[in-house]
Design a protein around this motif. Structure first.
Motif, PDB file in Angstrom:
ATOM      1  N   ALA A  38     107.006 -28.674 -35.846  1.00 16.23           N
ATOM      2  CA  ALA A  38     107.547 -27.636 -35.135  1.00 16.23           C
ATOM      3  C   ALA A  38     106.956 -27.279 -33.797  1.00 16.23           C
TER       4      ALA A  38
ATOM      5  N   GLY B  47     113.534 -32.137 -34.190  1.00 15.98           N
ATOM      6  CA  GLY B  47     112.455 -32.133 -33.032  1.00 15.98           C
ATOM      7  C   GLY B  47     112.372 -33.354 -32.403  1.00 15.98           C
TER       8      GLY B  47
ATOM      9  N   ARG C  85     109.722 -25.027 -32.340  1.00 17.40           N
ATOM     10  CA  ARG C  85     110.943 -25.206 -33.057  1.00 17.40           C
ATOM     11  C   ARG C  85     111.364 -24.264 -34.301  1.00 17.40           C
ATOM     12  N   LYS C  86     112.557 -23.984 -34.590  1.00 16.89           N
ATOM     13  CA  LYS C  86     113.065 -23.221 -35.858  1.00 16.89           C
ATOM     14  C   LYS C  86     112.700 -24.146 -36.971  1.00 16.89           C
TER      15      LYS C  86
ATOM     16  N   ASN D  99     115.684 -28.878 -31.263  1.00 17.45           N
ATOM     17  CA  ASN D  99     114.858 -27.601 -31.413  1.00 17.45           C
ATOM     18  C   ASN D  99     114.757 -27.072 -33.036  1.00 17.45           C
ATOM     19  N   SER D 100     115.033 -28.026 -33.785  1.00 16.31           N
ATOM     20  CA  SER D 100     114.748 -27.599 -35.067  1.00 16.31           C
ATOM     21  C   SER D 100     114.226 -28.557 -36.086  1.00 16.31           C
TER      22      SER D 100
END
Length: 427
Positions: free
Chosen positions: A425, A389, A2-3, A359-360
């Protein structure tokens, strides 16, 4: 993976104030977006460098990026000088400086920051006066203004190297080993630089202190004669008539690249020279942002928009927002509260409206505590939230110093935090 959005709110943390009903500026501020992040994630507290240490921003940022500050730090002067494009070779004396206002016939300081209204344009003209009219006895120098009243100075000995083991001329800052320390109580007179304790017989330190004192006196004469200062006096403003110096170093730190240490590629949004210098020296790419307009609703919205765009190019972004620190140094708790609210309303709101949260990973913390009642950094821990996340809420209902102490993350040292973010992440 993940970012990662790694967001530092400079000087965010504070102590309860009776004027705010025994709340801190963060607790008193309306922060629905930060509270939303806290409610969806985990909270805790961070000691940026270590318990009992009131760090300056540079040492704190180095630690928050996962480096052992005691091992790598060489002084703030080299970091900021390098960021401003000045060469700092081993044996050069590099310092962080301020334009300040002193009484005309004494060393008494009226204001260490020229009333905070010296423009960068005015400072640029004053820097030209210094560089063109000052000459040192057996050394060369480069002086450069940066933002507002701030600047950097590099002195290079002609016959020998110089040592950074000297004391400050700025009375508001001391030195504990290699670390600069913001003093809670200090005098109002410009100090004479001297070799640091234990270096009294070190010729390079003796020479460095002598040259800095020579620069201080000769630059003061040039500033007193400068047309810009005469114009400021005629307008009822304080003249920028002396330079105060601190945080000397005589070499650049040699950091292993962040990408090698952690296997991640980071970009950074930074405003101040010290953060820029650290980013460059750790291999973090600088994301160029438009100059501030002075309208926070515009500026913070632009940062949020750019963050959402630029995150595509990196594994993570280190975003350092200066906002709350300056009013805290002025003891202005109402302005600090307002600054926190502006960041929440215009940066975090715009960020959260479009971010891909599953996704962060978003981390929000501070580099140090700057209590308004002290007008200086303190050793108090700072609040931390991590959200996004597949992180499960830990029951925290708001983001503040008090609630963070009860969070599931507990107590964390600054140098441990980046590893934790990468772990989240990758989960």
């Amino acid at each position: 993976m993940r970012k990662i959005f790694y967001i530092i709110l400079d000087g965010l943390s504070d102590l309860p104030l009776k004027e705010l009903g025994d709340k801190t500026p963060l607790e008193a501020a309306l922060t629905p977006n930060l509270d939303r992040l806290a409610q969806a994630g985990n909270t805790g507290i961070v000691y940026p460098v270590g318990k009992g240490i009131a760090p300056e921003s540079d040492v704190a940022v180095i630690s928050l990026l996962g480096y052992e500050a005691q091992k790598y730090y060489t002084g703030r002067g080299p970091l900021e000088s390098y960021a401003e494009g000045l060469a700092v070779n081993d044996g050069d004396l590099a310092l962080r400086v301020n334009f300040a206002t002193a009484e005309a016939s004494s060393r008494k300081i009226i204001d260490r920051r020229v009333g905070r209204n010296l423009t960068t344009e005015e400072a640029t003209l004053l820097a030209k006066e210094i560089n063109s009219k000052v000459a040192l006895s057996d050394a060369t120098f480069e002086f450069k203004n940066t933002i507002g009243h701030r600047g950097v100075l590099v002195i290079r000995g002609i016959r020998s190297r110089l040592s950074g083991w000297i004391t400050n001329t700025d009375p508001a800052y001391g030195k504990e080993g290699v670390f600069g320390v913001a003093l809670e109580k200090f005098g109002n007179e410009i100090l004479e630089a001297a070799p640091y304790h234990g270096y009294e017989n070190n010729a390079q330190a003796v020479n460095a202190a002598r040259l800095l004192n020579e620069f201080t006196e000769k630059s003061r004469k040039a500033l007193n004669e400068a047309a810009i200062n005469k114009k400021r006096i005629s307008e009822g403003k304080m003249p920028a008539n002396i330079i105060v110096s601190r945080d000397a170093g005589d070499r650049l730190p040699k950091f292993p690249p962040l990408s090698e240490n952690y296997g991640v590629n980071f970009g950074s949004f930074v405003e101040m020279p010290v953060e820029k210098g650290i980013a460059l020296l750790t291999g973090i790419k600088i994301v160029e942002v438009p100059p501030r307009t002075g309208n926070l609703d515009v500026d913070y919205a632009v940062w949020a928009k750019l963050a959402l765009e630029k995150i595509k190019d990196y594994d993570g972004l280190y975003i350092h927002i200066k906002g709350p620190d300056e009013p805290a140094h002025d003891g202005n708790f109402a302005k600090k509260k307002e600054s926190i609210e502006e960041i929440d309303k215009h940066f975090f709101k715009n960020l959260l409206e479009k971010i891909d949260m599953p996704n962060s990973i978003i981390c929000v913390t501070a580099d140090h505590s700057t209590p308004c009642k002290m007008k200086a950094h303190s050793a108090d821990p700072v609040p931390l939230l991590i959200s996004g996340g597949n992180i499960k809420p830990d029951g925290t209902m708001s983001f503040s110093e008090r609630t963070a102490r009860l969070g599931s993350l507990g107590e964390i040292l600054g140098r441990e935090l980046l590893s934790l973010l990468i772990k989240f992440a990758k989960q």
